[in-house]
Design an enzyme around this catalytic site. Structure first.
Site, PDB file in Angstrom:
ATOM      1  N   SER A  89     -48.281 -28.537 100.801  1.00  0.00           N
ATOM      2  CA  SER A  89     -48.120 -29.288  99.547  1.00  0.00           C
ATOM      3  C   SER A  89     -47.187 -30.462  99.761  1.00  0.00           C
ATOM      4  O   SER A  89     -46.263 -30.400 100.586  1.00  0.00           O
ATOM      5  CB  SER A  89     -47.529 -28.340  98.503  1.00  0.00           C
ATOM      6  N   LYS A 106     -43.763 -23.172 101.341  1.00  0.00           N
ATOM      7  CA  LYS A 106     -44.644 -24.133 102.030  1.00  0.00           C
ATOM      8  C   LYS A 106     -43.932 -24.711 103.257  1.00  0.00           C
ATOM      9  O   LYS A 106     -44.545 -24.893 104.313  1.00  0.00           O
ATOM     10  CB  LYS A 106     -45.093 -25.235 101.065  1.00  0.00           C
ATOM     11  N   TYR A 146     -41.102 -21.385  95.679  1.00  0.00           N
ATOM     12  CA  TYR A 146     -42.488 -21.764  95.995  1.00  0.00           C
ATOM     13  C   TYR A 146     -42.509 -22.887  97.036  1.00  0.00           C
ATOM     14  O   TYR A 146     -43.180 -22.789  98.070  1.00  0.00           O
ATOM     15  CB  TYR A 146     -43.241 -22.204  94.721  1.00  0.00           C
TER      16      TYR A 146
HETATM   17  N1  UFG Z   1     -46.358 -33.075  82.671  1.00  0.00           N
HETATM   18  C1  UFG Z   1     -46.180 -33.418  81.342  1.00  0.00           C
HETATM   19  N2  UFG Z   1     -46.532 -32.504  80.406  1.00  0.00           N
HETATM   20  C2  UFG Z   1     -47.059 -31.287  80.711  1.00  0.00           C
HETATM   21  C3  UFG Z   1     -47.247 -30.944  82.065  1.00  0.00           C
HETATM   22  C4  UFG Z   1     -46.876 -31.879  83.027  1.00  0.00           C
HETATM   23  O1  UFG Z   1     -45.695 -34.514  81.029  1.00  0.00           O
HETATM   24  O2  UFG Z   1     -47.340 -30.515  79.795  1.00  0.00           O
HETATM   25  C5  UFG Z   1     -45.990 -34.061  83.706  1.00  0.00           C
HETATM   26  C6  UFG Z   1     -44.944 -33.549  84.690  1.00  0.00           C
HETATM   27  O3  UFG Z   1     -43.658 -33.741  84.179  1.00  0.00           O
HETATM   28  C7  UFG Z   1     -45.270 -34.370  85.919  1.00  0.00           C
HETATM   29  C8  UFG Z   1     -46.784 -34.591  85.839  1.00  0.00           C
HETATM   30  O4  UFG Z   1     -47.129 -34.345  84.481  1.00  0.00           O
HETATM   31  O5  UFG Z   1     -44.641 -35.615  85.838  1.00  0.00           O
HETATM   32  C9  UFG Z   1     -47.563 -33.645  86.720  1.00  0.00           C
HETATM   33  O6  UFG Z   1     -47.136 -32.320  86.452  1.00  0.00           O
HETATM   34  P1  UFG Z   1     -47.903 -31.045  87.021  1.00  0.00           P
HETATM   35  O7  UFG Z   1     -47.163 -29.830  86.546  1.00  0.00           O
HETATM   36  O8  UFG Z   1     -49.336 -31.139  86.731  1.00  0.00           O
HETATM   37  O9  UFG Z   1     -47.749 -31.230  88.591  1.00  0.00           O
HETATM   38  P2  UFG Z   1     -46.418 -31.310  89.475  1.00  0.00           P
HETATM   39  O10 UFG Z   1     -46.480 -32.616  90.171  1.00  0.00           O
HETATM   40  O11 UFG Z   1     -45.196 -30.992  88.732  1.00  0.00           O
HETATM   41  O12 UFG Z   1     -46.649 -30.061  90.442  1.00  0.00           O
HETATM   42  C10 UFG Z   1     -47.697 -30.060  91.350  1.00  0.00           C
HETATM   43  C11 UFG Z   1     -48.167 -28.632  91.624  1.00  0.00           C
HETATM   44  C12 UFG Z   1     -47.113 -27.835  92.324  1.00  0.00           C
HETATM   45  C13 UFG Z   1     -46.586 -28.571  93.520  1.00  0.00           C
HETATM   46  C14 UFG Z   1     -46.175 -29.967  93.136  1.00  0.00           C
HETATM   47  C15 UFG Z   1     -45.791 -30.753  94.333  1.00  0.00           C
HETATM   48  O13 UFG Z   1     -48.502 -27.978  90.425  1.00  0.00           O
HETATM   49  O14 UFG Z   1     -47.684 -26.630  92.764  1.00  0.00           O
HETATM   50  O15 UFG Z   1     -47.247 -30.647  92.509  1.00  0.00           O
HETATM   51  O16 UFG Z   1     -45.174 -31.940  93.962  1.00  0.00           O
HETATM   52  F1  UFG Z   1     -45.516 -27.945  94.048  1.00  0.00           F
END
Ligand code: UFG
Length: 337
Positions: A126, A155, A151
């Site tokens: 990841s 990785k 988590y």
């Molecule tokens: N976000 C919102 N509202 C929500 C959910 C997410 O604004 O309800 C935002 C988050 O703050 C972030 C973006 O949307 O800025 C993406 O969020 P995600 O949760 O979809 O994805 P992340 O980048 O936080 O996490 C993903 C994977 C993880 C991994 C990570 C690595 O889900 O497993 O990328 O950077 F570890």
């Protein structure tokens, strides 16, 4: 016909990869413990590809079950290892579950590979290993940052375990560092199945558009980005699945340059949360009810990939853009209701 073991093959990325493997003529055997997936996916894969993959309901924490698996299934040509726990928040609450599920199982699998002379291994890594990288786009040479969660740590440790093993066995491995996988198969037969309230952006967006959730919270509007919301690299899951085939082929054909290689798998394009909302509204024709709220703890500001290494070495590139992926996710959501 080459036979590939896909662990976690009924999950989101796993199921799409099984479809692409079968489309490319590989024979597939899936190991999945159904802890975060549904057995129905097996039929869905079959209806897309016209072929039922072999399936073994095995928990990879059961070492003797893995041993029996390799006694039964001779001539495995390669393994794509997806099976793992992936909820960042849960990993903070239950670190040992994560180390056990993601690291113990990896060790068992590598041990059995060595014993059974299986050498080709693709690992789900990841972009989380980079944390908040200093430079965008992120290249594979960017250093690991201290992991934000157990988590993320699994990785980093996973890659290290594999690398050390390649030095002393005949293991050849590729770690694919995924950016943010989204979307679904165009048939809308398979897609992401979030349990409970989605933590990830896209399922939350599509559930809000369906009226299942009242309002989308946009976490943070004051980031140092063009529109103040956080930036990610959202990749269509089918493009991501195809990257696995390219990586596997590289190992099987002995085109790898070293026995442990890593590749970023993303689109190379950063999109803010507001970009995603706008693109979703365009492809769905729906107005999204959203509100900018405080930042979410542990979130980074931006992450998008430099994909040139994967483009040149794997001879792989993305075919879909953000709108394609969002349209697919929306079509999938409508089948789920
Ligand atoms: N976000 C919102 N509202 C929500 C959910 C997410 O604004 O309800 C935002 C988050 O703050 C972030 C973006 O949307 O800025 C993406 O969020 P995600 O949760 O979809 O994805 P992340 O980048 O936080 O996490 C993903 C994977 C993880 C991994 C990570 C690595 O889900 O497993 O990328 O950077 F570890």
């Amino acid at each position: 016909m080459q036979k590939i073991l896909v662990t976690g093959g009924l999950g989101f990325i796993g199921s799409h990869t099984v479809v692409e493997l079968q489309n490319e003529g590989y024979e597939v055997v899936i190991i999945d413990d159904l802890s975060n997936s549904s057995i129905d996916v097996l039929d869905k894969i079959t209806s897309i590809t016209g072929r039922l993959p072999e399936f073994e309901n095995i928990d990879l924490k059961d070492q003797s079950a893995i041993q029996s698996f390799f006694k039964k299934h001779k001539n495995i040509d390669g393994i794509i290892h997806f099976a793992a726990s992936k909820a960042v928040g849960e990993s903070v609450e239950e670190p040992l579950k994560y180390y056990h599920n993601n690291i113990s199982t990896l060790i068992y699998l590598l041990e059995e590979m060595s014993i059974n002379n299986v050498s080709n291994f693709i690992f789900s890594s990841s972009c989380t290993v980079y944390g908040q990288a200093d430079k965008m786009p992120i290249t594979e040479s960017a250093p690991f940052k201290p992991a934000e969660s157990p988590y993320g740590n699994t990785k980093q440790i996973g890659e290290e375990v594999i690398y050390d093993t390649t030095k002393v066995t005949n293991l050849k491995a590729i770690a694919l560092r995924y950016f943010n996988p989204i979307g679904a198969h165009k048939s809308a037969n398979i897609g992401e199945l979030p349990i409970g309230i989605p933590q990830n952006l896209i399922p939350y967006v599509t559930q809000t558009a369906m009226g299942i959730r009242e309002q989308l919270s946009v976490f943070g509007g004051d980031y140092p980005t063009p529109d103040g919301t956080a930036v990610r690299d959202y990749i269509h899951v089918v493009d991501l699945a195809k990257a696995h085939i390219a990586a596997l082929r590289r190992l099987i054909e002995n085109n790898n340059k070293s026995n442990f290689e890593v590749f970023n798998i993303g689109t190379g394009k950063g999109s803010s949360v507001l970009n995603v909302i706008k693109a979703f509204e365009k492809v769905s024709g729906k107005q999204l009810n959203y509100k900018i709220v405080d930042r979410r703890e542990g979130d980074i500001i931006e992450a998008y990939a430099d994909t040139s290494l994967a483009n040149t070495e794997l001879k792989w590139k993305t075919e879909y853009n953000l709108e394609d992926a969002l349209a697919a996710a929306w079509k999938w959501q409508q089948t789920l209701k």
